[in-house]
Design a protein around this motif. Sequence first.
Motif, PDB file in Angstrom:
ATOM      1  N   ILE A  85       0.849  -1.206   0.000  1.00 46.63           N
ATOM      2  CA  ILE A  85       0.000   0.000   0.000  1.00 46.63           C
ATOM      3  C   ILE A  85       0.882   1.253   0.000  1.00 46.63           C
ATOM      4  O   ILE A  85       0.677   2.166  -0.804  1.00 46.63           O
ATOM      5  CB  ILE A  85      -0.943   0.007   1.227  1.00 46.63           C
ATOM      6  CG1 ILE A  85      -1.909  -1.180   1.167  1.00 46.63           C
ATOM      7  CG2 ILE A  85      -1.715   1.327   1.305  1.00 46.63           C
ATOM      8  CD1 ILE A  85      -2.750  -1.381   2.438  1.00 46.63           C
ATOM      9  N   ASP A  86       1.887   1.261   0.878  1.00 40.79           N
ATOM     10  CA  ASP A  86       2.673   2.489   1.074  1.00 40.79           C
ATOM     11  C   ASP A  86       3.674   2.751  -0.049  1.00 40.79           C
ATOM     12  O   ASP A  86       4.260   3.833  -0.105  1.00 40.79           O
ATOM     13  CB  ASP A  86       3.379   2.438   2.441  1.00 40.79           C
ATOM     14  CG  ASP A  86       2.363   2.380   3.594  1.00 40.79           C
ATOM     15  OD1 ASP A  86       1.178   2.688   3.345  1.00 40.79           O
ATOM     16  OD2 ASP A  86       2.754   2.008   4.720  1.00 40.79           O
ATOM     17  N   HIS A  87       3.873   1.772  -0.932  1.00 37.87           N
ATOM     18  CA  HIS A  87       4.786   1.992  -2.059  1.00 37.87           C
ATOM     19  C   HIS A  87       4.036   1.985  -3.387  1.00 37.87           C
ATOM     20  O   HIS A  87       4.610   1.689  -4.446  1.00 37.87           O
ATOM     21  CB  HIS A  87       5.911   0.945  -2.054  1.00 37.87           C
ATOM     22  CG  HIS A  87       6.895   1.193  -0.953  1.00 37.87           C
ATOM     23  ND1 HIS A  87       6.658   0.826   0.360  1.00 37.87           N
ATOM     24  CD2 HIS A  87       8.087   1.845  -0.947  1.00 37.87           C
ATOM     25  CE1 HIS A  87       7.679   1.207   1.109  1.00 37.87           C
ATOM     26  NE2 HIS A  87       8.549   1.833   0.338  1.00 37.87           N
ATOM     27  N   GLY A  88       2.745   2.257  -3.306  1.00 39.55           N
ATOM     28  CA  GLY A  88       1.963   2.451  -4.532  1.00 39.55           C
ATOM     29  C   GLY A  88       1.771   1.195  -5.372  1.00 39.55           C
ATOM     30  O   GLY A  88       1.613   1.284  -6.594  1.00 39.55           O
ATOM     31  N   LEU A  89       1.777   0.019  -4.726  1.00 36.54           N
ATOM     32  CA  LEU A  89       1.655  -1.219  -5.497  1.00 36.54           C
ATOM     33  C   LEU A  89       0.278  -1.884  -5.343  1.00 36.54           C
ATOM     34  O   LEU A  89       0.083  -3.020  -5.765  1.00 36.54           O
ATOM     35  CB  LEU A  89       2.756  -2.209  -5.086  1.00 36.54           C
ATOM     36  CG  LEU A  89       4.185  -1.744  -5.412  1.00 36.54           C
ATOM     37  CD1 LEU A  89       5.212  -2.707  -4.828  1.00 36.54           C
ATOM     38  CD2 LEU A  89       4.375  -1.622  -6.926  1.00 36.54           C
ATOM     39  N   ARG A  90      -0.665  -1.159  -4.756  1.00 35.34           N
ATOM     40  CA  ARG A  90      -1.994  -1.701  -4.545  1.00 35.34           C
ATOM     41  C   ARG A  90      -2.657  -2.087  -5.878  1.00 35.34           C
ATOM     42  O   ARG A  90      -3.325  -3.121  -5.980  1.00 35.34           O
ATOM     43  CB  ARG A  90      -2.837  -0.636  -3.835  1.00 35.34           C
ATOM     44  CG  ARG A  90      -4.088  -1.175  -3.282  1.00 35.34           C
ATOM     45  CD  ARG A  90      -4.915  -0.081  -2.609  1.00 35.34           C
ATOM     46  NE  ARG A  90      -6.080  -0.736  -2.094  1.00 35.34           N
ATOM     47  CZ  ARG A  90      -6.521  -0.641  -0.868  1.00 35.34           C
ATOM     48  NH1 ARG A  90      -5.935   0.137  -0.013  1.00 35.34           N
ATOM     49  NH2 ARG A  90      -7.579  -1.316  -0.485  1.00 35.34           N
TER      50      ARG A  90
END
Length: 269
Positions: A80-85
């Motif tokens: 989530i926090d590295h934009g991989l959602r």
Amino acid sequence: MDTAEQERTAGARDEEIRLDTLGSSTLTIEPVPADTPVIITIDGPAGTGKSTVARMLASRLGLDFLDTGAMYRAATAIVIDHGLRGDLEAGVYGRILEKVIDADLHFDWQADPPAILAWLKPLNERIRQRDVTGLVSKLSTIGTLRKHMVQKQRIIGHQHPRLVTEGRDQGSVAFPDAEVKFYLDAEPRVRAHRRALQLGESGVVVDEQTMLGEILERDRIDSTRSDGPLVCPADAIVIDTSDLTIEEVVEAMAVHAEQRVGWSSRDDS
Ligand code: DC
């Protein structure tokens, strides 16, 4: 029901804990001696009290405690926090695995309970937040990621050979040769109630009906995935925690673990 499933069910029934036999126990359960390696696995669905009892059992018996759910939660927070959602939702897993491997997830064993670190930094309460909880089951279906996690868990098992480890696949996949295996269960309503209470204590108000829906959905995903699904290992001792206190569950587990491994002195007087 297939044969393996029947075997699981039959095995489970044979081993189901009868608490009425515990009151008359004359065993004094001592901590496991420092030179005795023992792996105790605890599997089961969310809200059975697994984490709490695993931690208490470890402390009661002088063993280390591994929360494998924290590993999957940490990986989800990273996603989530590295934009991989978007990758996760689209079923594209290459970058996710790369990122999680790069994070070099491991535990700080000086903390109690051991704290999970990513890129050497503790993730703390981030892994318990609702966006993580809402996505972690989906992430846990990724076969390549599970393989990576199980490998890490086995390394931890080598480094900490006196261990209580809890999760969904600890007795079935990660440590099939564990000396003692438990499977905890509880009625879904009880589990939803417990989770709502737990969240309430941390200031998050949730409706129990919504919680029940979320728990049932997580159970469905966890038990139907093809890699490392939530199953009751054939040789596990089953405990239904619906009507038991945490202390009763821990006591029952300590007694059964001792009976399996046999490290304590007996007091039959
Ligand atoms: O026990 P928990 O709620 O912290 O686990 C979070 C999620 O991680 C759960 O939905 C399933 C997954 N999990 C898993 O797939 N395998 C494990 N050994 C532990 C957890």
